[in-house]
Design a protein around this motif. Structure first.
Motif, PDB file in Angstrom:
ATOM      1  N   THR A 111       1.086  -1.197   0.087  1.00 55.73           N
ATOM      2  CA  THR A 111       0.099   0.031   0.105  1.00 55.73           C
ATOM      3  C   THR A 111       0.725   1.340  -0.018  1.00 55.73           C
ATOM      4  N   SER A 112       1.896   1.436   0.741  1.00 58.16           N
ATOM      5  CA  SER A 112       2.598   2.300   0.982  1.00 58.16           C
ATOM      6  C   SER A 112       3.496   2.732  -0.320  1.00 58.16           C
ATOM      7  N   ILE A 113       3.939   1.616  -1.078  1.00 62.53           N
ATOM      8  CA  ILE A 113       4.806   1.668  -2.338  1.00 62.53           C
ATOM      9  C   ILE A 113       3.757   2.288  -3.286  1.00 62.53           C
ATOM     10  N   SER A 114       2.671   2.068  -3.650  1.00 62.82           N
ATOM     11  CA  SER A 114       1.597   2.428  -4.194  1.00 62.82           C
ATOM     12  C   SER A 114       1.328   3.834  -3.896  1.00 62.82           C
ATOM     13  N   SER A 115       0.968   4.201  -2.896  1.00 60.71           N
ATOM     14  CA  SER A 115       0.549   5.515  -2.420  1.00 60.71           C
ATOM     15  C   SER A 115       1.547   6.493  -2.681  1.00 60.71           C
ATOM     16  N   ALA A 116       2.912   6.166  -2.210  1.00 61.08           N
ATOM     17  CA  ALA A 116       4.147   6.890  -2.216  1.00 61.08           C
ATOM     18  C   ALA A 116       4.481   7.386  -3.888  1.00 61.08           C
ATOM     19  N   ARG A 117       4.257   6.283  -4.513  1.00 61.97           N
ATOM     20  CA  ARG A 117       4.634   6.571  -5.947  1.00 61.97           C
ATOM     21  C   ARG A 117       3.665   7.588  -6.757  1.00 61.97           C
ATOM     22  N   SER A 118       2.507   7.496  -6.262  1.00 57.66           N
ATOM     23  CA  SER A 118       1.327   8.427  -6.648  1.00 57.66           C
ATOM     24  C   SER A 118       1.667   9.694  -6.164  1.00 57.66           C
ATOM     25  N   HIS A 119       1.989   9.726  -4.936  1.00 62.48           N
ATOM     26  CA  HIS A 119       2.562  11.174  -4.150  1.00 62.48           C
ATOM     27  C   HIS A 119       3.605  11.965  -4.924  1.00 62.48           C
ATOM     28  N   PHE A 120       4.808  10.867  -5.216  1.00 62.45           N
ATOM     29  CA  PHE A 120       5.955  11.206  -5.701  1.00 62.45           C
ATOM     30  C   PHE A 120       5.734  12.015  -7.141  1.00 62.45           C
ATOM     31  N   ASP A 163       8.578  15.177   0.582  1.00 61.19           N
ATOM     32  CA  ASP A 163       9.872  16.133   1.083  1.00 61.19           C
ATOM     33  C   ASP A 163      11.007  14.815   1.241  1.00 61.19           C
ATOM     34  N   THR A 164      11.693  14.858   0.123  1.00 56.79           N
ATOM     35  CA  THR A 164      12.940  13.800   0.227  1.00 56.79           C
ATOM     36  C   THR A 164      13.870  14.304   1.447  1.00 56.79           C
ATOM     37  N   ASP A 165      14.269  15.531   1.453  1.00 57.80           N
ATOM     38  CA  ASP A 165      15.200  15.863   2.709  1.00 57.80           C
ATOM     39  C   ASP A 165      14.702  15.492   3.961  1.00 57.80           C
ATOM     40  N   LEU A 166      13.427  15.809   4.417  1.00 58.45           N
ATOM     41  CA  LEU A 166      12.896  15.131   5.582  1.00 58.45           C
ATOM     42  C   LEU A 166      13.072  13.619   5.666  1.00 58.45           C
ATOM     43  N   LEU A 167      12.955  13.085   4.747  1.00 57.88           N
ATOM     44  CA  LEU A 167      13.021  11.574   4.515  1.00 57.88           C
ATOM     45  C   LEU A 167      14.408  11.104   5.033  1.00 57.88           C
ATOM     46  N   THR A 218       2.501  10.976  11.726  1.00 52.42           N
ATOM     47  CA  THR A 218       3.277  11.954  10.922  1.00 52.42           C
ATOM     48  C   THR A 218       2.443  13.145  10.437  1.00 52.42           C
ATOM     49  N   VAL A 219       1.346  12.868   9.783  1.00 51.42           N
ATOM     50  CA  VAL A 219       0.379  13.979   9.260  1.00 51.42           C
ATOM     51  C   VAL A 219       0.001  15.089  10.537  1.00 51.42           C
ATOM     52  N   PRO A 220      -0.510  14.636  11.474  1.00 56.07           N
ATOM     53  CA  PRO A 220      -0.818  15.745  12.355  1.00 56.07           C
ATOM     54  C   PRO A 220       0.503  16.269  13.186  1.00 56.07           C
ATOM     55  N   ILE A 221       1.356  15.528  13.397  1.00 59.41           N
ATOM     56  CA  ILE A 221       2.486  16.207  14.038  1.00 59.41           C
ATOM     57  C   ILE A 221       3.247  17.378  13.068  1.00 59.41           C
ATOM     58  N   LEU A 222       3.203  16.882  11.761  1.00 53.42           N
ATOM     59  CA  LEU A 222       3.883  17.900  10.779  1.00 53.42           C
ATOM     60  C   LEU A 222       3.004  19.077  10.883  1.00 53.42           C
ATOM     61  N   THR A 223       1.736  18.913  10.598  1.00 56.38           N
ATOM     62  CA  THR A 223       0.806  20.159  10.274  1.00 56.38           C
ATOM     63  C   THR A 223       0.907  21.035  11.788  1.00 56.38           C
ATOM     64  N   LEU A 224       1.164  20.273  12.727  1.00 55.66           N
ATOM     65  CA  LEU A 224       1.431  21.110  13.977  1.00 55.66           C
ATOM     66  C   LEU A 224       2.388  22.217  13.734  1.00 55.66           C
ATOM     67  N   LYS A 280       1.931  17.776   1.264  1.00 53.93           N
ATOM     68  CA  LYS A 280       3.228  17.207   1.374  1.00 53.93           C
ATOM     69  C   LYS A 280       3.394  16.520   2.421  1.00 53.93           C
ATOM     70  N   ALA A 281       2.844  16.783   3.645  1.00 52.92           N
ATOM     71  CA  ALA A 281       2.890  15.941   4.951  1.00 52.92           C
ATOM     72  C   ALA A 281       2.221  14.612   4.537  1.00 52.92           C
ATOM     73  N   VAL A 282       1.029  14.715   3.672  1.00 55.24           N
ATOM     74  CA  VAL A 282       0.566  13.337   3.494  1.00 55.24           C
ATOM     75  C   VAL A 282       1.444  12.577   2.715  1.00 55.24           C
ATOM     76  N   GLY A 283       1.968  13.188   1.451  1.00 50.55           N
ATOM     77  CA  GLY A 283       2.823  12.469   0.679  1.00 50.55           C
ATOM     78  C   GLY A 283       4.063  11.734   1.198  1.00 50.55           C
ATOM     79  N   THR A 284       4.547  12.663   2.011  1.00 49.65           N
ATOM     80  CA  THR A 284       5.892  12.194   2.828  1.00 49.65           C
ATOM     81  C   THR A 284       5.431  10.967   3.800  1.00 49.65           C
ATOM     82  N   ALA A 285       4.429  10.992   4.425  1.00 53.19           N
ATOM     83  CA  ALA A 285       4.044  10.030   5.367  1.00 53.19           C
ATOM     84  C   ALA A 285       3.682   8.860   4.601  1.00 53.19           C
ATOM     85  N   ALA A 286       3.359   8.939   3.423  1.00 47.95           N
ATOM     86  CA  ALA A 286       3.074   7.456   2.559  1.00 47.95           C
ATOM     87  C   ALA A 286       4.417   6.992   2.523  1.00 47.95           C
TER      88      ALA A 286
END
Length: 276
Positions: free
Chosen positions: A72-81, A87-91, A173-179, A186-192
Motif C-alpha cells: 500500500t505504501s509503495i503504491s501511495s508513495a509513487r502516486s504522491h511522488f 519531502d525527500t530532505d525530511l525523509l 506523521t501528518v498531524p505532527i507535521l501540520t502542528l 506534502k505531509a500526506v505524501g511524505t507520510a506515505a
C-alpha cells in the motif's frame, strides 16, 4: 483454522477483509494513515470468529497489518511522488531515526502481553480521534520543525509507536507535521513514504518474534496471517492511488470527522474488552 466456521460466515468475513483493504487503501492515499489504523481493529474483532487465542490476536492483527502496509505504501508513495508531494530532505533526516524507533517498538511488542498492546492501541487511537475531530486545521505551535534533538525524538516516537500499533506512520506523521505549519499535502505524501520505512522492518520483526509462539492459528508465519495479507493487500494497493488522487482534489474535513468517530468507537471497544 476454518473447520468450525460455517460457509456463510466465512464468505462474510472474506468480504469484510476485502472491504477493509479497499477502505484502508483509500485512506492511505487520502489521509496518509497507511491503512493500519483501520486494518488492526477490524482484524482484532474478526479473528475470534476463527477461534484465534486472545493472547495472540492483537499481535497477529498488528503483524498482518504491517505486512499489508508494504504494498500500500509503495503504491501511495509513487502516486504522491509523481505529484511532487514527498519531502525527500525530511525523509533523509528522519528515515534512520524512524527505523531505529521501529526496531525498538517491535522488540517491545514481541515481549509485551496482549493487554498492553491493546491498551497502547486504544489509548493512541483515542488521541488521534480527538485530534482529527477537534483540532482546527489552521492551528500550529511553530512555524517550522524543532531543532536537534527534539526533531529526532519526534521521529523516534513515530517509528516506535507506529510499529507497536501496526500502522504506517501517517497517523502520527501528518498531524505532527501540520502542528509545525507543514503543508498538508506534502505531509500526506511524505507520510506515505515513511509508511514503507516502518512497515518493512516492522513486518520482519513480527515474523521473527512470532516464530516460537505455540498458540498461533494455521496460515500464520510468525505473527503475520497469510490469508489476511492476501485478501487485504490487493485491494489496498489498488485503491491507494484513488485516495491520493482525491487528496489533491477535495477538502477531506467531513471524512476526517467521520473517521474520527470510527476511531472513537474502536478505542471504546478495545477499552471495554480490557476492562468491561
Amino acid at each position: 483454522m476454518f473447520a468450525d466456521v460455517s460457509l456463510p460466515l466465512l464468505i462474510g468475513l472474506i468480504a469484510a477483509l476485502i472491504g477493509t483493504g479497499m477502505v484502508g487503501g483509500v485512506l492511505a492515499g487520502l489521509l496518509g494513515v497507511g491503512g493500519g489504523i483501520v486494518i488492526v481493529p477490524v482484524l482484532y474483532n474478526i479473528l475470534p470468529f476463527f477461534g484465534v487465542d486472545d493472547a495472540v490476536r492483537i499481535h497477529i492483527a498488528i503483524g498482518t497489518s504491517l505486512a499489508t502496509i508494504i504494498p500500500t505504501s509503495i503504491s501511495s508513495a509513487r502516486s504522491h511522488f509523481k505529484k511532487g508531494a514527498i519531502d525527500t530532505d525530511l525523509l533523509k533526516s528522519w528515515g534512520p531515526v524512524i527505523f531505529i524507533g521501529v526496531i525498538l517498538g517491535t522488540i517491545v511488542a514481541a515481549y509485551a502481553n496482549s493487554n498492553l498492546l491493546t491498551l497502547v492501541f486504544a489509548t493512541l487511537a483515542l488521541v488521534v480521534a480527538a485530534n482529527m475531530a477537534f483540532r482546527p486545521d489552521n492551528i500550529h505551535i511553530s512555524e517550522s520543525l524543532p531543532k536537534t534533538p527534539f526533531k529526532q525524538l519526534i521521529a523516534l516516537f513515530i517509528g516506535g509507536f507506529s510499529a507497536m500499533m501496526g500502522i504506517g506512520g501517517g497517523t502520527f506523521t501528518v498531524p505532527i507535521l501540520t502542528l509545525f505549519n507543514y503543508p498538508i499535502r506534502k505531509a500526506v505524501g511524505t507520510a506515505a513514504a515513511i509508511g514503507l520505512i516502518i512497515a518493512v522492518p516492522g513486518t520482519i520483526g513480527f515474523l521473527i518474534s512470532g516464530l516460537d509462539a505455540t498458540n498461533l492459528p494455521p496460515g500464520n508465519i510468525g505473527y503475520v496471517n497469510i490469508l489476511g495479507f492476501l485478501l487485504i493487500f490487493p485491494m489496498s494497493t489498488l485503491f491507494a492511488p484513488l485516495g491520493a488522487k482525491i487528496a489533491h482534489q477535495i477538502n477531506a474535513d467531513v471524512l476526517k470527522k467521520a473517521f474520527a468517530f470510527f476511531l472513537f468507537l474502536t478505542s471504546a471497544r478495545m477499552f471495554y474488552s480490557l476492562y468491561g
